[in-house]
Structure formats: structure tokens, C-alpha cells
Write an enzyme that holds these catalytic residues in place. Structure first.
Site, PDB file in Angstrom:
ATOM      1  N   HIS A  38      29.415  -8.050   3.818  1.00  0.00           N
ATOM      2  CA  HIS A  38      28.935  -6.734   4.265  1.00  0.00           C
ATOM      3  C   HIS A  38      29.037  -6.621   5.786  1.00  0.00           C
ATOM      4  O   HIS A  38      29.392  -5.568   6.315  1.00  0.00           O
ATOM      5  CB  HIS A  38      27.475  -6.528   3.857  1.00  0.00           C
ATOM      6  N   GLY A 148      34.656  -3.571   0.121  1.00  0.00           N
ATOM      7  CA  GLY A 148      35.292  -4.880   0.100  1.00  0.00           C
ATOM      8  C   GLY A 148      36.320  -4.976  -1.024  1.00  0.00           C
ATOM      9  O   GLY A 148      36.107  -4.450  -2.118  1.00  0.00           O
ATOM     10  N   GLN A 149      37.400  -5.677  -0.751  1.00  0.00           N
ATOM     11  CA  GLN A 149      38.436  -5.897  -1.771  1.00  0.00           C
ATOM     12  C   GLN A 149      37.909  -6.746  -2.930  1.00  0.00           C
ATOM     13  O   GLN A 149      38.482  -6.765  -4.001  1.00  0.00           O
ATOM     14  CB  GLN A 149      39.648  -6.581  -1.138  1.00  0.00           C
ATOM     15  N   LYS A 150      36.793  -7.450  -2.715  1.00  0.00           N
ATOM     16  CA  LYS A 150      36.280  -8.289  -3.804  1.00  0.00           C
ATOM     17  C   LYS A 150      36.039  -7.448  -5.049  1.00  0.00           C
ATOM     18  O   LYS A 150      36.314  -7.878  -6.155  1.00  0.00           O
ATOM     19  CB  LYS A 150      34.997  -9.011  -3.393  1.00  0.00           C
ATOM     20  N   ASP A 151      35.547  -6.217  -4.853  1.00  0.00           N
ATOM     21  CA  ASP A 151      35.343  -5.305  -5.990  1.00  0.00           C
ATOM     22  C   ASP A 151      36.592  -4.441  -6.133  1.00  0.00           C
ATOM     23  O   ASP A 151      36.567  -3.222  -5.931  1.00  0.00           O
ATOM     24  CB  ASP A 151      34.101  -4.454  -5.749  1.00  0.00           C
ATOM     25  N   VAL A 177      35.673 -11.878   1.996  1.00  0.00           N
ATOM     26  CA  VAL A 177      35.154 -12.942   2.874  1.00  0.00           C
ATOM     27  C   VAL A 177      34.709 -14.091   1.970  1.00  0.00           C
ATOM     28  O   VAL A 177      34.052 -13.865   0.945  1.00  0.00           O
ATOM     29  CB  VAL A 177      33.977 -12.427   3.735  1.00  0.00           C
ATOM     30  N   SER A 186      29.149 -12.991  -2.494  1.00  0.00           N
ATOM     31  CA  SER A 186      28.594 -11.989  -3.402  1.00  0.00           C
ATOM     32  C   SER A 186      27.084 -12.099  -3.321  1.00  0.00           C
ATOM     33  O   SER A 186      26.546 -13.215  -3.199  1.00  0.00           O
ATOM     34  CB  SER A 186      29.056 -12.284  -4.836  1.00  0.00           C
ATOM     35  N   SER A 187      26.407 -10.966  -3.417  1.00  0.00           N
ATOM     36  CA  SER A 187      24.938 -11.021  -3.433  1.00  0.00           C
ATOM     37  C   SER A 187      24.474 -11.818  -4.639  1.00  0.00           C
ATOM     38  O   SER A 187      23.403 -12.429  -4.624  1.00  0.00           O
ATOM     39  CB  SER A 187      24.362  -9.610  -3.479  1.00  0.00           C
ATOM     40  N   ARG A 188      25.262 -11.817  -5.713  1.00  0.00           N
ATOM     41  CA  ARG A 188      24.863 -12.529  -6.947  1.00  0.00           C
ATOM     42  C   ARG A 188      25.010 -14.045  -6.805  1.00  0.00           C
ATOM     43  O   ARG A 188      24.505 -14.772  -7.663  1.00  0.00           O
ATOM     44  CB  ARG A 188      25.666 -12.011  -8.145  1.00  0.00           C
TER      45      ARG A 188
HETATM   46  O1  PAF Z   1      29.755  -2.442  -4.207  1.00  0.00           O
HETATM   47  C1  PAF Z   1      28.539  -2.150  -4.280  1.00  0.00           C
HETATM   48  O2  PAF Z   1      27.664  -2.802  -3.712  1.00  0.00           O
HETATM   49  C2  PAF Z   1      28.108  -0.951  -5.112  1.00  0.00           C
HETATM   50  O3  PAF Z   1      28.844  -0.861  -6.282  1.00  0.00           O
HETATM   51  C3  PAF Z   1      28.153   0.373  -4.322  1.00  0.00           C
HETATM   52  C4  PAF Z   1      29.561   0.734  -3.915  1.00  0.00           C
HETATM   53  C5  PAF Z   1      27.266   0.254  -3.099  1.00  0.00           C
HETATM   54  C6  PAF Z   1      27.622   1.508  -5.191  1.00  0.00           C
HETATM   55  O4  PAF Z   1      26.290   1.301  -5.579  1.00  0.00           O
END
Ligand code: PAF
Length: 281
Positions: A38, A148-151, A177, A186-188
Site C-alpha cells: 500500500h 496493486g498488480q497483486k489483485d 511488492v 498481503s494484509s491476509r
Molecule cells: O484491493 C482492495 O483492498 C479492495 O478490493 C478495494 C479495491 C479497496 C475495494 O474494497
């Protein structure tokens, strides 16, 4: 750095800073639990637009009934400190009822794309993502929004949505990253035990392996997908959700890798679902 709670405040801030068109506005949409990935988005935003808002909103509509909405990490104080340190001008952190007022019945559905990759195993997920990002783009009147490209599947869905709804914002995609050992941030990752953290490296290993195979001349999706599956399955406690080679714009499978093809993986490490990918050179 200001903390705003309502759409009206965010819109007013954006209009004031825009200053008759003289300045540009950037939005970094997040669900909080901010990490270095982020931070890189906020830095990219600060380098490219005049004023930057970071939204922090754990969006209920993108979680399935048995998913982790209730226990998703919420670290608001630390998130604000990070956003401020990276140069954000505003944190937008609305309560749920501000974005989903009583009786809310309007959703954004990007058909087709929303059923592929993560959308196949998380029904309704991309409908929730598209809906909340549309609300955030409309509220912020942003010129650019940073993801982010991760998603990578999320990026494809949002690009389609912005094009179809003729929204003004440009979608900017920033590189994945990684931790020094390769794990995509990842937050997870916060959910992982130490053992699972090691097992989770199977995903980035599979991604690197596919990159190496392509660099060595392999182009057949079948071979690339099989190699990645085998690498991930070699970790006995990691369960593959998908390994796919697709066209990044349509998320349709491709048979032969080409520059710009997306190779994406998702896997369960214990109770945690993680994703990773590479866009082929
Ligand atoms: O990527 C995320 O963290 C979420 O899917 C987003 C884009 C903030 C939408 O809630």
C-alpha cells in the site's frame, strides 16, 4: 493529514483542492491493514497527482457469508500513521452506512469478468469490489486511482468498469511488492502461522518457475499450468484453488503465452486463501 468520514466531506475536499481544474486528485482505495505494498501505491500517487486521498474501508459486500469480514485486520491508527508518512493528504474512512445507506439497492456488476479467476471461487466478490470502487471514484472525483498488480483480476474488472461507465478516473497499476524471500505482501499474511508462512512460499515459487520456463522458451499454457500446479502441490498443506494463464483484459484462458499474458495462482494455506501472479514479458 485530514481524516474524513462522509462522502460530502470527501467531495468538498476534492473540489477545493482541484482549484478550478488546476490540480489533479489521486485515490488509493484500501481496506486498511496497510503494508509496504500500500505504501508503494501511496508513493506512486503522490508522485503523479497534486493531492492524494487514501480510503480505508473494509467493504462488507465483497466478502462471502463464510469469509473473513468480521476478523479482517483493522489497524486504523497505524494505517493513518503510514498514510501520513507516505505523504497522503486525506484518509477517507467512512462508516458502513455512509457508503451503503439504509435500503441501498444499487450494485455494479461487470458481467463475465466477475465470474473468472477469484470470481469463480468467490461468488459476488467482484460485484462488491466494483460497487464500492465506483462509489469511491464518484465520491472523490479522482483523476487517477492506484491499485496493486497483486489483485490482477480485480484490476481487469475495474478497468472494464471504468471504460463501460465512462468514469473519468484513470486506473494506474503498480508492481507487486514482495518480502525478500518472494512472498507477495498481503494484509491476509497476518493470518499465517510461522509454518504456514513458509508453506505460502509455494505460490511465489510457482510464479517464478513459470517466468523461468517462459524465459527458456516454453509457451504452452498446459505445460506452464501443470508445472505451477505441481510446484504448489509439492507443499502438502497447500491446496490449489486455480493456476491459469489468461488474457489480462478479458481473463479468458489462452493456450499460448504471449507478452502481456497474465499467469495467476490462488491457493489455500491452511484457512487462508492467497493469490500471486506475473504478467509475462
Ligand atoms: O484491493 C482492495 O483492498 C479492495 O478490493 C478495494 C479495491 C479497496 C475495494 O474494497
Amino acid at each position: 493529514m485530514k481524516i474524513l468520514r462522509t462522502v460530502a466531506e470527501l467531495r468538498q475536499w476534492s473540489r477545493e483542492e482541484r482549484n478550478d481544474g488546476g490540480n489533479t486528485i489521486g485515490l488509493v482505495p484500501t481496506m486498511g491493514a496497510l503494508h509496504a505494498g500500500h505504501a508503494s501505491l501511496i508513493r506512486a500517487a503522490c508522485a503523479s497527482v497534486g493531492y492524494v486521498a487514501v480510503s480505508i474501508f473494509v467493504n462488507p459486500t465483497q466478502f462471502g457469508p463464510n469469509e473473513d469480514y468480521a476478523r479482517y485486520p483493522r489497524t486504523f491508527e497505524a494505517d493513518c500513521a503510514l498514510a501520513k508518512a507516505e505523504g497522503a493528504d486525506v484518509v477517507f474512512a467512512p462508516p458502513v452506512e455512509e457508503l451503503y445507506p439504509d435500503g441501498a439497492a444499487t450494485f455494479v456488476e461487470v458481467e463475465g469478468l466477475s465470474q473468472r479467476l477469484d470470481g469463480a471461487s468467490r461468488p459476488g466478490h467482484f460485484r462488491g469490489v466494483a460497487t464500492v470502487v465506483a462509489k469511491l471514484l464518484i465520491a472523490s472525483e479522482a483523476d487517477r486511482a492506484f491499485f496493486g498488480q497483486k489483485d490482477a483480476a480485480q484490476v481487469a474488472v475495474l478497468r472494464r468498469m471504468v471504460a463501460d461507465l465512462r468514469l473519468a478516473a484513470e486506473i494506474v497499476v503498480c508492481p507487486i511488492v514482495r518480502e525478500p524471500d518472494g512472498l507477495a505482501l498481503s494484509s491476509r499474511n497476518l493470518y499465517l502461522s510461522q509454518t504456514e508462512r513458509t508453506q505460502a512460499l509455494a505460490l511465489s515459487r510457482a510464479v517464478r518457475q513459470v517466468e523461468a520456463l517462459v524465459a527458456g522458451g516454453e509457451r504452452r499454457a498446459e505445460a506452464l499450468v501443470a508445472a505451477a500446479r505441481q510446484t504448489i502441490s509439492a507443499e502438502p498443506d497447500v491446496r490449489v484453488d486455480y493456476t491459469e494463464l489468461v488474457n489480462w483484459a478479458t481473463l479468458e484462458p489462452v493456450e499460448i503465452a504471449a507478452p502481456g499474458s497474465l499467469f495467476a495462482v490462488a491457493a489455500w494455506v491452511g484457512a487462508t486463501r492467497l493469490i500471486d501472479n506475473t504478467v509475462l514479458a
